[in-house]
Design an enzyme around this catalytic site. Structure first.
Site, PDB file in Angstrom:
ATOM      1  N   GLU A 171     -67.765  67.842  11.100  1.00 51.06           N
ATOM      2  CA  GLU A 171     -66.297  67.739  10.629  1.00 51.06           C
ATOM      3  C   GLU A 171     -66.490  66.844   9.364  1.00 51.06           C
ATOM      4  OE1 GLU A 171     -63.531  69.901  13.602  1.00 51.06           O
ATOM      5  OE2 GLU A 171     -63.717  67.533  13.774  1.00 51.06           O
ATOM      6  N   GLU A 201     -66.979  75.085  16.895  1.00 45.85           N
ATOM      7  CA  GLU A 201     -66.069  75.037  17.580  1.00 45.85           C
ATOM      8  C   GLU A 201     -65.423  75.984  18.401  1.00 45.85           C
ATOM      9  OE1 GLU A 201     -65.025  70.741  17.776  1.00 45.85           O
ATOM     10  OE2 GLU A 201     -66.948  69.590  17.055  1.00 45.85           O
TER      11      GLU A 201
END
Length: 580
Positions: free
Chosen positions: A157, A233
């Site tokens: 991320e 995710e």
């Protein structure tokens, strides 16, 4: 050997279109003797892949002291995945977030002037050394070499943190030089900025989200025009913090969102399939204007609960997956109630009164300057002319107990934004400070712990500080060797307690801490983690491999007041009230 690659529209496994249906299990959050059980249950839910982060600070808590054995045996974990007939995804970071302390970065790395998560040379040199060690384990276990690993992720991320393309390019170059030949991915939340900043053209972009799947896949497709769509995710639950509630997600809604993903042909990694536990002092912390340390449990409201038992969500997800992929007929055994019993706790005296470090500095020394990895440092200073006044600390990280000449005065909490306290006349001011967990994201990574700056009394800086590190695991071992006092007296202030009990055979247990205040618990030397009446969590999970047939010994290090000198073991987890 089997190949794994990225086609025009799909992942290709052995040249055939393949939908990755994965679930996250963090090996460092699960007792190694229970890895195989969790992996097997993932297969029984219909998953074909297991994903894990790699926690750098678990492998190398001190610079140069690399450990890939026992709890850190990533190679064995990957081998168990393969033995179950499943593939593996490895996400080595170096930053992982994961509600894990310091986002997985070692304290020694984040201390100092390095520019984290960037192409700054000294940082990149350390990261390179770390990744080479990880890839020594992963490279021979790639699918094209007969192993289970099909994907490796670059950073984590990153678009939420920075946009240093040279950094990402260096990570890719090092990864390829280390022999990683499987496809490389990145993951970001599906916003235009994060997807643009967090990846490179040669990396396969994936998303992280837990709802509104069609909308978010469309955003992802705009940035990844070819190849398979993947939610790396899929947030099927959430984490908890001290003083909050226990977070759950609606089972039907979560199953519907998963169905929407799979129906679109997208691949998925369920975060988490099994959350596990922040054993010891491994929890991270949130900070979005207020510091919120994460609890010991990482149950995450996942399909497999903290103790590895299937939940309603497990069966709902299994039914969804069965619409798109083969699911084994075998079902995992239902949860069995843990043994419930109570045993008396005997007092083992005080435990925070180690000989104070002689005054050695004008200002308190931080945990980081002490290179101290445990939870507590005690600071001692003489009060000028024996006079009290208004004590100001700017700031305390993270929780402090203040006393004068051994008599408690009060507490200061970072969470409550407390920085001042009036103290009485006396000779010695002592401040016991707890590191409650390091923030695991954004630019607070690596912030110092302890008393920051120099405390003042009525506006005048106090000088001549002694800073004494206290290792709670070492103290628990010392306490465990003591002869306990069987008196039933309830003691205020830091106190140690011991309980002994017998088991017919090793068993998962749940230790109820609701009659205690704040502290740490150990069973047979195994560090179960932190407890705190602040909630929501009320039980500590005890994995069966930490117990023994016959005699077992519990050590409790209480920081405030243990209201009832009893250790109650209950039949299941009590993780607190929900928002419903």
């Amino acid at each position: 050997m089997t190949s794994f690659s990225i086609g025009e529209t799909d992942f290709l496994r052995a040249g055939l279109p393949h939908q990755v249906i994965s679930g996250a299990i963090h090996y460092f959050r699960v007792h190694p003797d229970q890895w195989q059980d969790r992996i097997r249950k993932a297969r029984l839910m219909g998953l074909n892949t297991i994903e894990t982060y790699v926690a750098w600070n678990a492998h190398e808590p001190r610079r140069g002291e690399w450990d890939a054995s026992g709890w850190n045996d990533l190679g064995r974990f990957l081998d168990l995945i393969q033995a179950e007939g499943m593939d593996a995804i490895v996400r080595p970071g170096p930053y992982i977030c994961a509600e894990w302390h310091n986002g997985g970065l070692p304290n020694w790395l984040t201390r100092g002037e390095r520019e984290l998560r960037s192409s700054e040379p000294t940082y990149l040199a350390e990261v390179s050394a770390y990744l080479r060690r990880v890839y020594e384990i992963v490279t021979p276990r790639q699918i094209d070499r007969g192993g289970p690993v099909v994907l490796v992720q670059i950073e984590n991320e990153y678009g939420a943190y920075g946009s240093d393309k040279a950094y990402l390019e260096a990570l890719v170059a090092l990864t390829r030089e280390a022999g990683i030949t499987v496809p490389l991915t990145t993951v970001d939340q599906p916003t235009d900025r994060m997807l643009a900043d967090g990846s490179l053209p040669e990396l396969h972009k994936t998303g992280s989200f837990g709802s509104r799947s069609a909308e978010r896949l469309a955003t992802l497709r705009a940035h990844q025009p070819t190849g398979p769509l993947m939610c790396s995710e899929f947030w099927d639950g959430w984490f908890d913090w001290w003083g909050g509630v226990h977070h759950t997600t609606d089972v039907a809604e979560a199953a519907s969102d998963l169905d929407e993903l799979l129906a679109a042909g997208a691949s998925v990694n369920i975060y988490m399939f099994h959350g596990g536990t922040n054993f010891g002092l491994t929890n991270g912390a949130n900070h979005k204007g207020r510091y919120l340390p994460i609890v010991t449990s990482y149950d995450y409201d996942a399909p497999l609960d903290e103790a590895g038992n299937p939940t309603e969500k497990f069966f709902a997800f299994r039914d969804v997956i069965a619409k798109y992929a083969p699911v084994p007929e075998e079902l995992p055994a239902p949860a069995v109630a843990a043994p419930a019993f109570s045993v008396p706790l005997a007092s083992a005296g005080s435990w925070t009164d180690a000989a104070a470090t002689a005054p050695s500095s004008s200002a308190p020394v931080t945990f980081d300057e002490l290179e101290h990895l445990s939870a507590l440092v005690r600071y001692d200073v003489m009060l000028p002319e024996g006079r009290g006044g208004l004590l100001r600390i700017d700031p305390v990280r993270d929780h402090a107990w203040v006393s004068v000449d051994g008599q408690p005065v009060g507490t200061l909490s970072r969470t409550r934004h407390e920085r001042a306290l009036r103290v009485p006349d006396g000779r010695t001011l002592s401040i016991l400070v707890e590191d409650q967990g390091r923030v695991n994201y954004d630019h607070r990574l690596g912030e110092e712990k302890g008393l920051i700056g120099t405390p003042s009394l009525d506006g005048v800086r106090l000088t001549g500080w002694g800073s004494t590190p206290l290792d709670v695991a070492e103290l628990a071992a010392e306490v465990g060797s003591r002869v306990a006092d069987s008196s039933d007296d309830v003691i205020s202030g830091p106190s140690a307690w011991i309980a002994e009990f017998d088991l017919d055979s090793p068993a998962d247990l749940f230790l109820d801490t609701s009659a205690w205040s704040k502290g740490y618990a150990f069973l047979n030397g195994f560090f179960l983690g932190r407890y705190w009446r602040n909630g929501p969590q009320r039980t500590l999970f005890v994995p069966a491999p930490a117990t023994t047939t016959g005699a077992n010994r519990l050590v409790v290090l209480e920081l405030e007041e243990l209201f009832v000198p009893t250790a109650d073991f209950v039949s299941g987890a009590v993780l607190g009230d929900t928002e419903e």
